[in-house]
Structures are given as structure tokens and as C-alpha cells.
Enzyme design. Structure first.
Site, PDB file in Angstrom:
ATOM      1  N   TYR A  20       0.820  -1.210   0.000  1.00 51.31           N
ATOM      2  CA  TYR A  20       0.000   0.000   0.000  1.00 51.31           C
ATOM      3  C   TYR A  20       0.859   1.268   0.000  1.00 51.31           C
ATOM      4  O   TYR A  20       0.435   2.300  -0.530  1.00 51.31           O
ATOM      5  CB  TYR A  20      -0.996  -0.033   1.155  1.00 51.31           C
ATOM      6  N   THR A  76     -18.156   0.461 -13.065  1.00 49.96           N
ATOM      7  CA  THR A  76     -18.164  -0.686 -12.156  1.00 49.96           C
ATOM      8  C   THR A  76     -18.915  -1.843 -12.798  1.00 49.96           C
ATOM      9  O   THR A  76     -19.939  -1.647 -13.452  1.00 49.96           O
ATOM     10  CB  THR A  76     -18.792  -0.335 -10.793  1.00 49.96           C
ATOM     11  N   SER A  77     -18.398  -3.039 -12.602  1.00 50.15           N
ATOM     12  CA  SER A  77     -18.973  -4.226 -13.233  1.00 50.15           C
ATOM     13  C   SER A  77     -20.240  -4.695 -12.539  1.00 50.15           C
ATOM     14  O   SER A  77     -20.985  -5.519 -13.067  1.00 50.15           O
ATOM     15  CB  SER A  77     -17.943  -5.361 -13.223  1.00 50.15           C
ATOM     16  N   HIS A 111     -14.969   1.239   0.507  1.00 47.44           N
ATOM     17  CA  HIS A 111     -13.896   0.273   0.775  1.00 47.44           C
ATOM     18  C   HIS A 111     -12.681   0.891   1.456  1.00 47.44           C
ATOM     19  O   HIS A 111     -11.591   0.335   1.412  1.00 47.44           O
ATOM     20  CB  HIS A 111     -13.490  -0.418  -0.536  1.00 47.44           C
ATOM     21  N   ASN A 131     -13.821   2.929  -4.943  1.00 44.45           N
ATOM     22  CA  ASN A 131     -12.385   3.161  -5.090  1.00 44.45           C
ATOM     23  C   ASN A 131     -11.780   3.678  -3.794  1.00 44.45           C
ATOM     24  O   ASN A 131     -12.433   4.396  -3.033  1.00 44.45           O
ATOM     25  CB  ASN A 131     -12.126   4.171  -6.213  1.00 44.45           C
ATOM     26  N   VAL A 132     -10.523   3.354  -3.576  1.00 46.11           N
ATOM     27  CA  VAL A 132      -9.835   3.809  -2.363  1.00 46.11           C
ATOM     28  C   VAL A 132      -8.985   5.047  -2.645  1.00 46.11           C
ATOM     29  O   VAL A 132      -8.359   5.582  -1.731  1.00 46.11           O
ATOM     30  CB  VAL A 132      -8.957   2.680  -1.763  1.00 46.11           C
ATOM     31  N   ASP A 133      -8.957   5.509  -3.906  1.00 45.96           N
ATOM     32  CA  ASP A 133      -8.183   6.713  -4.218  1.00 45.96           C
ATOM     33  C   ASP A 133      -8.941   7.962  -3.782  1.00 45.96           C
ATOM     34  O   ASP A 133     -10.102   7.895  -3.370  1.00 45.96           O
ATOM     35  CB  ASP A 133      -7.836   6.767  -5.718  1.00 45.96           C
TER      36      ASP A 133
END
Length: 239
Positions: free
Chosen positions: A57, A180-181, A108, A91-93
Site C-alpha cells: 500500500y 463498475t462491473s 472500501h 475506489n480507495v483513491d
């Protein structure tokens, strides 16, 4: 008297950030091809080898600070002029925030934050990192004496913001799904909370199967082109 803005709730996934040069986890060439999920994104993997997980990370943060919000992020922030925009991101960004979006809910976790490995969601021990201080050092401790770990929702962990996200979707006047899927639960189940009759838009260059039998208007394009198109369509409908 100014009319109340319609609430636009936007659910974003990895495809939202793909054009920003930030590696996605599930696409071809993504980060999971280089590492085992069990190694770097599970509680068990962290306890087995915290140095490996934190280094992974750390490297991801260095990649993030060199990335920039793309036109999709920027236009979504600009849409706040016309709509009450709330972003729910998988997203974690931090690209939505850097583009100027005011209301961003992370499902998340957030890459630029670290936390206690004993009490992950205790705000007293959540620390925000900066571009000048991106790395968790070996054996670095949180305020409660436990090892620092990424403030990321690992696999097999609960999603603490899921109820807030469901409430937001239920309050939407318009729902948009970008990049997103919709195959990863519990996030994929959020669509079902949209009220009957609420228009749903889907922006993705690939074909995406939306759970349930809701009518969806598809904009088959990347985020940088699809989000401006969405804004144009919504403005036309308001005229």
C-alpha cells in the site's frame, strides 16, 4: 425562490479512475495479477506479514500521488452547479476529492489513511497521510500501540459505510453508475435501493449486466466522455 436541486447519487468503480493512470484491481494487468489477494488484502495476510502488506500500500500511494483526476472526475464535481451530487465510490483513491467533489462516501476505505490493526474504525487512531509522508514504516504503531495498517476494507471484513450508501441511493432522484462491473457484493446490491421510477444511467465502455429488472439508460463510453454526455442529457431533460 430557488428551486431545490435534484439529488444525483453516483456509484463509481475502478473504471472511473482507469483513465487517471491509477492501476485498477480487477482489469487485465491490474494489481491482483502481481499479488495474491490472500497475501495483501485479507486480515489473515496482514497478521501473517504486515510488512509485505504495508509495503504494497506504500507503493500504491506513491502511484496515486502521481495520478491526476480525469475529465470524468472533474465534470462530476462541476455538476454540483445543477444537482445535489453525492458520490458513493468503491475506489480507495482520493481523485473525486481532488477534482472538487463535495460529498464522497468511500465504501472500501481510503488509501491515504492508516489505522489501528486492533480497532480499525476507531476515529481516534485513524491517521491521514500526506504526499510528503506516504509510507508506513516497519513496526510503526498506531495510538493504541497496535501495528498501523491501511484503512482499507479487506476481503472478509464488513463494509461499515454500506448502510449510509443504501440510504443515499434510496434518497436519489437520479442514479448514475460509472465504471463498475456490478458483480462484487455487497456494493452491487445498492442498485436495488433506488426508488421505483428513479432514472438510472450506466456509463461504461464494456457491457454491464445490471442486477434486477430495472430500466437503465446506457452510455457505452469511458468516464471522461460519458460523464459530460450524462450532464448534457440531464440538462436537456430539465429544459
Amino acid at each position: 425562490m430557488k428551486l431545490k436541486m435534484k439529488r444525483l447519487v453516483v456509484l463509481t468503480g475502478a473504471g472511473m479512475s482507469a483513465e487517471s493512470g491509477f492501476s485498477t484491481f480487477r482489469d487485465a494487468g491490474g494489481l491482483w495479477e502481481k499479488y495474491s489477494i490472500e497475501e495483501i488484502c485479507t486480515p489473515e495476510g496482514f497478521y501473517r506479514n504486515p510488512e509485505l502488506v504495508n509495503n504494497f500500500y506504500n507503493n500504491l500511494r506513491h502511484q496515486l500521488v502521481t495520478a491526476s483526476p480525469n475529465k470524468g472526475h472533474e465534470v462530476l464535481a462541476e455538476m454540483e452547479r445543477d444537482f445535489d451530487v453525492h458520490v458513493i465510490t468503491q475506489n480507495v483513491d482520493n481523485l473525486h476529492e481532488r477534482a472538487g467533489s463535495s460529498h464522497v462516501l468511500h465504501l472500501h476505505g481510503e488509501l491515504m489513511k492508516v489505522c489501528s490493526s486492533r480497532d480499525k474504525d476507531n476515529p481516534r487512531f485513524i491517521k491521514k497521510l500526506t504526499a510528503e509522508n506516504l509510507d508506513v514504516k516497519k513496526d510503526e504503531k498506531a495510538g493504541d500501540g497496535s501495528l498501523l495498517r491501511p484503512w482499507i476494507v479487506f476481503f472478509h471484513e464488513s463494509v461499515p459505510n454500506l448502510e449510509k450508501a443504501a440510504d443515499l441511493v434510496a434518497s436519489a432522484d437520479i442514479l448514475a453508475i460509472i465504471g463498475t462491473s456490478l458483480v462484487i457484493y455487497p456494493a452491487a446490491g445498492l442498485v436495488s435501493y433506488a426508488r421505483p421510477g428513479v432514472p438510472i444511467y450506466l456509463i461504461d465502455p464494456k457491457e454491464v449486466a445490471v442486477p434486477g429488472n430495472r430500466k437503465v439508460e446506457v452510455i457505452q463510453d469511458v468516464a471522461s466522455k460519458g460523464v459530460p454526455e450524462l450532464w448534457n442529457r440531464l440538462k436537456e431533460q430539465e429544459q
